[in-house]
Design an enzyme around this catalytic site. Sequence first.
Site, PDB file in Angstrom:
ATOM      1  N   SER A  32       0.900  -1.192   0.114  1.00 39.68           N
ATOM      2  CA  SER A  32       0.014   0.257  -0.088  1.00 39.68           C
ATOM      3  C   SER A  32       1.265   1.193   0.055  1.00 39.68           C
ATOM      4  O   SER A  32       2.262   1.308   0.422  1.00 39.68           O
ATOM      5  CB  SER A  32      -1.100  -0.118   1.051  1.00 39.68           C
ATOM      6  OG  SER A  32      -1.798   1.129   1.277  1.00 39.68           O
ATOM      7  N   VAL A  33       0.080   2.320   0.179  1.00 39.89           N
ATOM      8  CA  VAL A  33       1.051   3.424   0.313  1.00 39.89           C
ATOM      9  C   VAL A  33       1.197   3.915   1.512  1.00 39.89           C
ATOM     10  O   VAL A  33       1.278   3.359   1.956  1.00 39.89           O
ATOM     11  CB  VAL A  33      -0.370   4.761   0.026  1.00 39.89           C
ATOM     12  CG1 VAL A  33       1.018   6.046  -0.450  1.00 39.89           C
ATOM     13  CG2 VAL A  33      -0.898   4.694  -1.185  1.00 39.89           C
ATOM     14  N   ASP A  34       3.080   4.462   1.023  1.00 40.33           N
ATOM     15  CA  ASP A  34       3.170   4.982   2.089  1.00 40.33           C
ATOM     16  C   ASP A  34       4.509   3.325   3.092  1.00 40.33           C
ATOM     17  O   ASP A  34       4.350   3.520   4.373  1.00 40.33           O
ATOM     18  CB  ASP A  34       3.264   5.269   3.245  1.00 40.33           C
ATOM     19  CG  ASP A  34       2.059   6.844   2.630  1.00 40.33           C
ATOM     20  OD1 ASP A  34       3.493   7.642   1.708  1.00 40.33           O
ATOM     21  OD2 ASP A  34       1.573   8.003   3.082  1.00 40.33           O
ATOM     22  N   PRO A 112       3.701   0.898  -7.787  1.00 37.07           N
ATOM     23  CA  PRO A 112       3.330   1.749  -7.299  1.00 37.07           C
ATOM     24  C   PRO A 112       1.577   0.800  -6.459  1.00 37.07           C
ATOM     25  O   PRO A 112       1.624   0.316  -6.641  1.00 37.07           O
ATOM     26  CB  PRO A 112       2.387   2.926  -7.905  1.00 37.07           C
ATOM     27  CG  PRO A 112       2.794   2.747  -9.156  1.00 37.07           C
ATOM     28  CD  PRO A 112       3.212   1.038  -9.246  1.00 37.07           C
ATOM     29  N   HIS A 114      -0.764   3.329  -5.029  1.00 37.29           N
ATOM     30  CA  HIS A 114      -2.298   4.340  -5.485  1.00 37.29           C
ATOM     31  C   HIS A 114      -3.370   2.526  -6.007  1.00 37.29           C
ATOM     32  O   HIS A 114      -2.395   2.423  -7.416  1.00 37.29           O
ATOM     33  CB  HIS A 114      -1.908   5.091  -6.090  1.00 37.29           C
ATOM     34  CG  HIS A 114      -0.923   6.065  -5.406  1.00 37.29           C
ATOM     35  ND1 HIS A 114      -1.303   7.042  -4.334  1.00 37.29           N
ATOM     36  CD2 HIS A 114       0.066   6.091  -5.080  1.00 37.29           C
ATOM     37  CE1 HIS A 114      -0.415   7.509  -3.993  1.00 37.29           C
ATOM     38  NE2 HIS A 114       0.911   6.832  -3.877  1.00 37.29           N
ATOM     39  N   GLY A 470     -34.258  14.010 -35.878  1.00 40.52           N
ATOM     40  CA  GLY A 470     -34.708  14.946 -36.433  1.00 40.52           C
ATOM     41  C   GLY A 470     -33.984  15.261 -37.169  1.00 40.52           C
ATOM     42  O   GLY A 470     -34.250  16.581 -38.187  1.00 40.52           O
ATOM     43  N   SER A 541     -27.203   6.103 -33.664  1.00 37.99           N
ATOM     44  CA  SER A 541     -25.682   5.763 -33.994  1.00 37.99           C
ATOM     45  C   SER A 541     -24.629   6.150 -33.412  1.00 37.99           C
ATOM     46  O   SER A 541     -23.500   6.565 -34.248  1.00 37.99           O
ATOM     47  CB  SER A 541     -24.825   4.618 -34.867  1.00 37.99           C
ATOM     48  OG  SER A 541     -25.845   4.848 -36.189  1.00 37.99           O
TER      49      SER A 541
END
Lengths: 628, 302
Positions: A32-34, A112, A114, A470, A541
């Site tokens: 995890s972070v940190d 990472p 995050h 239309g 479409s």
Amino acid sequence: MSLPMATPDTDIDLWLNQQTDKSLLRFLTCGSVDDGKSTLIGRLLYDSQLILDDQLASLRKESHNRITGDEGIDFSLLVDGLAAEREQGITIDVAYRFFSTDKRKFIVADTPGHEQYTRNMATGASNADLALVLIDARKGVLTQTRRHSFILSLIGVKHVVLVVNKIDLVDYDQAVFDRIVAEYRAFAEPLGFKTLAAVPVSALRGDNILAPSANTPWYEGVALVPYLESIDVSEDRTAEKFRFPVQWVNRPDLDFRGFSGTVASGSIAVGDEVLIASSRKPAAVRRIVTMDGDLDRAVAGQAVTLVVDREVDISRGDVLSRPGETPEFSNQFQARLIWMNEESAFPGRSYLLKVGSQLVPATITDLKFRTNVNTLEQTAATKIDLNEVATVTIATDKPIAFDPYTANALTGGFILVDRLSNATLGAGTIEFGLRRAQNLTYQSFDVNRGVRAQMKGQAARIVWFTGLSGSGKSSIANLLEKRLTAEGRHAYILDGDNVRHGLNKDLGFTEAARVENIRRVAEVARLMADAGLIVLVSFISPFEKERRLAREIAGDIDFAEIYVDTPLEVCEARDPKGLYKRARAGEIKNFTGIDSPFEAPQAPELVLHGGEQEPAALADELHGWLKL
Amino acid sequence: MTTGALTHLQSLEAESIEILREVAASFERPVMMYSIGKDSSVLLHLARKAFFPSRIPFPLLHVNTTWKFREMIAFRDSMAEKYGFDLISHTNPDGIRDNINPFDQGSSRFTDIMKTQALRQALNAGRYDAAIGGARRDEEKSRAKERIFSHRNANHAWDPKNQRPELWRVFNTRLNPGESMRVFPISNWTELDVWTYIYSEGIELPSLYYAKSRPVVDRSGTLIMVDDDRFRFEPGEAPRQEVVRFRTLGDYPLTGAIRSTAATLPEIIMEMQASRTSEREGRLIDSDSVGSMEKKKQEGYF
């Protein structure tokens, strides 16, 4: 405290042999972070004396005002390479680091923590033998720990070391360590790691990194580095089934034709018979060519050029194997998919799939379930969002050769690429081929589309109108149909309203439902054209992807995209069904042109300017263009 | 993943060959950067191996600032002749017109005009969709995070926050019009790997890597070789002969020599093992500011 340095021997050959004989361990760090991943890697580099004097000087300068150990250095600065990361004090991309000890060479992928960068963790894991899962002793097992561990098992990393970091900050308390390890083991049990060890460390202070720490007398295992030096992660890939994905056809002149590639698994010798997966034609290996001279035998991991004994059709993307142990060759399989893009994945959408050197259009045909990465629970879903993992079935436009990922990562791991932006959207691991795909060959009847169309005195085709509500699509289609009928031709209009009231009445207006809506209409149009009809499809479409899908479904049927380009103001002023008024009033959501975009076609076959001419004139223009 | 059957260097070699072949098979107009240094020499050797017995199926591009060591140019031409590859040399004509040089403009402006802009000119002129380079991840912090197939937008810029995920060896080589790819086949090699490979394969290098008595001046601790008469001396400065060698090759006024007596490969490898400074220290362009390489790469520098 330092790792013993390799002392250059006076006999350089001996020393070089020692270097090349060293084994290589590729591992990644995740958590995890940190949790201190970057600090841990910085510590490993520092302790293996790989931080050089000039780097050390600039580090001390940068470490000012940061948390440092006794050495006065913030180790994370060593690996947090990007300026953006240094500003935010976090790691946002995979960084590769290199260090070696007397016993081993190491390539470390620092990934990472995050959530939004989970895709990078999967990237790091895909080439790793082992993973260090870091946990902050103060925080214990977190959502990210579970998510990353699940991705490790998905990518097939077999060896895990649970590194309980910052043990100094919980006073080297054994109870804390034991509790975390017990909780993690319980979670990881179904993930099937081959080995799982746990070490209490302080990356900042160096406890249990190189040698057992006096601060943790209760810990009986070895320190982290000795463990990494000694763990056996080797897998005998040479003993597996032979797989040779052909990368490049080597043809310097008319006398030489070789097939260059890397042996993905197994081995092959001169004289051995091989089978080409796509054509199932056999050939025998005549030469194994390298610049260092011909080889008698090539093994897993070697990049070589094979020459075979006969003229057979082999090209990039073909896979060679031994007869009797061929890979699967099919256009449908089940896979696990990690989604890596902000734009969600939907069944029915068309992507490019790359496995080995094969690149083919592919569609997610069924989203079986999504796996909750925290609980491993399986839930129903209609789309796959960023960082989610799902089990899907995939159909490719033509059959490809593959193996289950667990049998061979190099022939069973694939990526999905966006057809417009070319971004890598997701990565998948093939679970198994779907047998019925091999049995299901299209019946080729004697009476075919051409015969049926000829009976009607026409050529079958699909005319696909796209444009705002239309804009005049249906008016033009109606006029055209009338005229065709008057000429004795057989045409049929598929219109948004009539299809939505019947075939597609179960579909709403979410993005997933819109994709499915278009897919069904495109399939119906294809069947009708196959029956010999001229099919006029009048659908807003609005998305390029879906129009492309419709064109692909049409296959070899003549497909014309007609863009009725009428300005929004004109359409809104006409408002034949009062829909714009209701959309403006907020009564209709996701209305194209108001609160949902219309992607103008990039390369339509014809543009009709609905704001400038009457429908009758436009129908005439189209009739002339069609050259029926 | 580790295969077990091959040695460390054999695995690295095979990985690099696979990457080079993927470039040749996937792109319409690839080009290989050739800087004449040791990493380029390894790259050239790997490319010969990757396509043997075919010739290297793409040209080699040298961005010539006109300030390279004279020996580098001679060595470059002899290699092209010996191995029969197509060599393209490009110099920024604006730089020649404005007499851009490392003395008047300073290293960062000179590098921008004669290297970064020159490279962009050459890549645009050749409409190259893939440029192969010899950068390694162990060289510098921002390189450590770069993909092997590194995407560039139509302005040749790198977006480090938006890199394509790169799994296994399945490389996404797809491009939109105007975009290009930088490809780094020796990403996973270390400096020691490069040297041991040069040794075990017998790869030729310019003699500048080997110690010899050369005319140098000392500029605040950095030894600069006086390679031709364009060199600008400070008042009272004169070259003196010293036994030196280079750990990296580039523009001679911007490339620091080290005092060394290592005159053979084994001696260089042993000296390197005992060395306590990193390789890029001799390159003056990296030390301008923290993050300078990342900034240059975003602007299109290799």
